[in-house]
Design an enzyme around this catalytic site. Structure first.
Site, PDB file in Angstrom:
ATOM      1  N   CYS A 100       4.321   0.871  12.192  1.00  0.00           N
ATOM      2  CA  CYS A 100       5.324   1.530  11.363  1.00  0.00           C
ATOM      3  C   CYS A 100       5.983   2.704  12.075  1.00  0.00           C
ATOM      4  O   CYS A 100       7.029   3.190  11.648  1.00  0.00           O
ATOM      5  CB  CYS A 100       4.692   2.002  10.059  1.00  0.00           C
ATOM      6  SG  CYS A 100       3.242   3.029  10.316  1.00  0.00           S
ATOM      7  N   SER A 113      -3.968  -3.539   0.560  1.00  0.00           N
ATOM      8  CA  SER A 113      -2.806  -4.344   0.930  1.00  0.00           C
ATOM      9  C   SER A 113      -3.241  -5.750   1.288  1.00  0.00           C
ATOM     10  O   SER A 113      -4.266  -5.938   1.943  1.00  0.00           O
ATOM     11  CB  SER A 113      -2.088  -3.705   2.122  1.00  0.00           C
ATOM     12  OG  SER A 113      -0.975  -4.469   2.522  1.00  0.00           O
ATOM     13  N   GLN A 138      -7.174  -0.595   5.784  1.00  0.00           N
ATOM     14  CA  GLN A 138      -7.782  -1.188   6.969  1.00  0.00           C
ATOM     15  C   GLN A 138      -9.253  -1.556   6.763  1.00  0.00           C
ATOM     16  O   GLN A 138      -9.824  -2.292   7.564  1.00  0.00           O
ATOM     17  CB  GLN A 138      -7.665  -0.227   8.151  1.00  0.00           C
ATOM     18  CG  GLN A 138      -6.237   0.078   8.577  1.00  0.00           C
ATOM     19  CD  GLN A 138      -5.558  -1.088   9.253  1.00  0.00           C
ATOM     20  OE1 GLN A 138      -6.213  -1.989   9.778  1.00  0.00           O
ATOM     21  NE2 GLN A 138      -4.232  -1.085   9.275  1.00  0.00           N
ATOM     22  N   HIS A 174      -1.667  -8.078   3.260  1.00  0.00           N
ATOM     23  CA  HIS A 174      -1.418  -8.632   4.599  1.00  0.00           C
ATOM     24  C   HIS A 174      -2.358  -8.092   5.669  1.00  0.00           C
ATOM     25  O   HIS A 174      -2.301  -8.514   6.815  1.00  0.00           O
ATOM     26  CB  HIS A 174       0.055  -8.434   4.996  1.00  0.00           C
ATOM     27  CG  HIS A 174       0.426  -7.054   5.436  1.00  0.00           C
ATOM     28  ND1 HIS A 174       0.618  -6.735   6.761  1.00  0.00           N
ATOM     29  CD2 HIS A 174       0.690  -5.938   4.737  1.00  0.00           C
ATOM     30  CE1 HIS A 174       0.973  -5.461   6.851  1.00  0.00           C
ATOM     31  NE2 HIS A 174       1.029  -4.957   5.633  1.00  0.00           N
ATOM     32  N   ALA A 234       0.817  -1.211   0.000  1.00  0.00           N
ATOM     33  CA  ALA A 234       0.000   0.000   0.000  1.00  0.00           C
ATOM     34  C   ALA A 234       0.849   1.260   0.000  1.00  0.00           C
ATOM     35  O   ALA A 234       0.439   2.282  -0.554  1.00  0.00           O
ATOM     36  CB  ALA A 234      -0.926   0.003   1.210  1.00  0.00           C
ATOM     37  N   THR A 235       2.038   1.216   0.608  1.00  0.00           N
ATOM     38  CA  THR A 235       2.894   2.402   0.618  1.00  0.00           C
ATOM     39  C   THR A 235       3.238   2.821  -0.807  1.00  0.00           C
ATOM     40  O   THR A 235       3.167   4.008  -1.155  1.00  0.00           O
ATOM     41  CB  THR A 235       4.175   2.133   1.422  1.00  0.00           C
ATOM     42  OG1 THR A 235       3.820   1.934   2.800  1.00  0.00           O
ATOM     43  CG2 THR A 235       5.142   3.303   1.325  1.00  0.00           C
ATOM     44  N   THR A 286       8.653  -6.934 -12.168  1.00  0.00           N
ATOM     45  CA  THR A 286       8.184  -8.304 -12.339  1.00  0.00           C
ATOM     46  C   THR A 286       7.301  -8.702 -11.166  1.00  0.00           C
ATOM     47  O   THR A 286       7.687  -8.549 -10.005  1.00  0.00           O
ATOM     48  CB  THR A 286       9.374  -9.271 -12.429  1.00  0.00           C
ATOM     49  OG1 THR A 286      10.192  -8.884 -13.541  1.00  0.00           O
ATOM     50  CG2 THR A 286       8.914 -10.712 -12.611  1.00  0.00           C
ATOM     51  N   ASN A 332      -6.044   3.409  10.844  1.00  0.00           N
ATOM     52  CA  ASN A 332      -5.256   2.266  11.309  1.00  0.00           C
ATOM     53  C   ASN A 332      -4.993   2.290  12.808  1.00  0.00           C
ATOM     54  O   ASN A 332      -4.785   1.240  13.417  1.00  0.00           O
ATOM     55  CB  ASN A 332      -3.918   2.197  10.559  1.00  0.00           C
ATOM     56  CG  ASN A 332      -3.069   3.432  10.778  1.00  0.00           C
ATOM     57  OD1 ASN A 332      -3.518   4.560  10.592  1.00  0.00           O
ATOM     58  ND2 ASN A 332      -1.812   3.232  11.145  1.00  0.00           N
TER      59      ASN A 332
END
Length: 355
Positions: free
Chosen positions: A303, A184, A168, A186, A67-68, A220, A140
């Site tokens: 983070c 994202s 989120q 995860h 996501a970043t 890739t 978040n």
């Protein structure tokens, strides 16, 4: 270990793990190659893309490293003044600050003590000439759900583009229409290292240049990560109502078990129920985490946990540094067992009382 840090990352779903294994063992071909193994890998990527898209509005999707990257891409790949919110993730606020340093006009909207954006301030800031509005769907740190529909209406009226950080909320709450949406894997029981940027029609200008494997995005792709993301998204869609009911039940249990002395940070109602951010007067959260090492919970965003700074989200609500440092976050979801959550809360209550 009792795991209560779902906002930092979620446990990998067994279905996602199983989907990844063939591409880790034998499926080593480059999905951008034209031979048969490459085409097979490409097919797996496209199946995964379809599963992720089913949880989003009608549009297109490019896989990213997370996501970043997706947020950076959307912000740096657009032009014009930016309007965002004080409680956004660092991936937005730091990128916006970098754009401001290059001369781009930026407005950061305040929030009220509940963590909800000031819509009057938004109405004054989102005007014709605005290029991009960036807003988080579910916060978040405090779990508050922002009024994205109202922000979207203001954005459309101004002729601007709307970027929604849905990391989120994706797979947990309905994702509203926008121009760009960052997600994202995860955070929905998929693997780390992969995310995506959804766009309605046209992607932002390229952030990464090279082979052009995705629309306006080079690099890739990993068939294994894509397959894991797709399997997690498919499972999230199938379990959407069951997961929501489970989280709602756990939220009610947790609030009752915590008892007096705890205050919820952020709106108690307009929030995702799998996030409980709480403060207790005089609490030393760092000491609490150290004492309860077999319970995984946090003092805020993972983070920013090593920065030593009080949470910018909690400060934006009007909390003092002391109040912010007396706050903890409990995150739970699909694989959280009721009895384990109760055990954790009982031990947290006891340790906090000892302080």
């Amino acid at each position: 270990m009792i795991y209560l840090d779902y906002q930092a990352t979620t446990p990998l779903a067994p279905e996602a793990f199983d989907a990844m294994l063939p591409w880790l063992r034998e499926g080593h071909a480059n999905p951008h190659s034209q031979h048969a193994p490459g085409r097979a890998a490409k097919a797996a990527v496209e199946v995964a893309r379809g599963h992720v898209l089913k949880l989003l509005p009608k549009g297109k999707l490019a896989f990213t490293s997370g996501a970043t990257e997706a947020l950076n891409w959307a912000i740096q790949g657009t032009r014009g003044p930016i309007v965002t919110i004080a409680t956004e993730h660092a991936a937005v606020l730091d990128t916006v600050a970098a754009e401001a340093a290059r001369g781009r006009a930026v407005t950061v909207l305040p929030v009220d003590p509940q963590g909800l954006v000031d819509l009057e301030a938004a109405r004054a800031a989102i005007v014709p000439g605005t290029g991009l509005v960036a807003a988080m769907l579910v916060n978040n740190e405090i779990g508050v759900i922002q009024p994205i529909a109202e922000l979207a209406a203001l954005t459309r009226a101004a002729g601007a583009k709307l970027l929604v950080d849905a990391v989120q909320g994706f797979g947990r709450v309905p994702v509203p229409p926008a121009d760009f949406i960052a997600v994202s894997a995860h955070k929905i029981h998929g693997p780390k290292g992969i995310g995506a940027l959804w766009f309605r029609e046209v992607p932002p200008a390229a952030l990464l240049h090279g082979g052009g494997q995705e629309p306006e995005r080079s690099g890739t792709l990993s068939p294994a990560l894509c397959a894991g993301f797709g399997a997690a998204a498919k499972l999230a869609g199938a379990r959407f109502e069951a997961d929501a009911a489970h989280v709602e039940r756990l939220f009610g249990i947790a609030r009752q078990a915590l008892g007096p002395g705890w205050t919820i940070n952020g709106s108690p109602d307009q929030r995702y129920r799998g996030n409980l951010n709480l403060r207790r007067s005089g609490l030393d959260v760092a000491r609490l985490i150290s004492e309860l090492r077999d319970i995984a919970f946090s003092a805020g965003a993972a983070c920013a946990s090593g920065s030593g700074r009080a949470s910018h989200v909690l400060r934006a609500l009007g909390l003092s540094d002391t109040q912010a440092r007396s706050s903890l976050r409990l995150g739970f979801g699909r694989y959280t067992r009721e009895e384990k959550l109760m055990e954790a809360i009982e031990r947290i209550n006891a340790a906090a009382a000892r302080q």
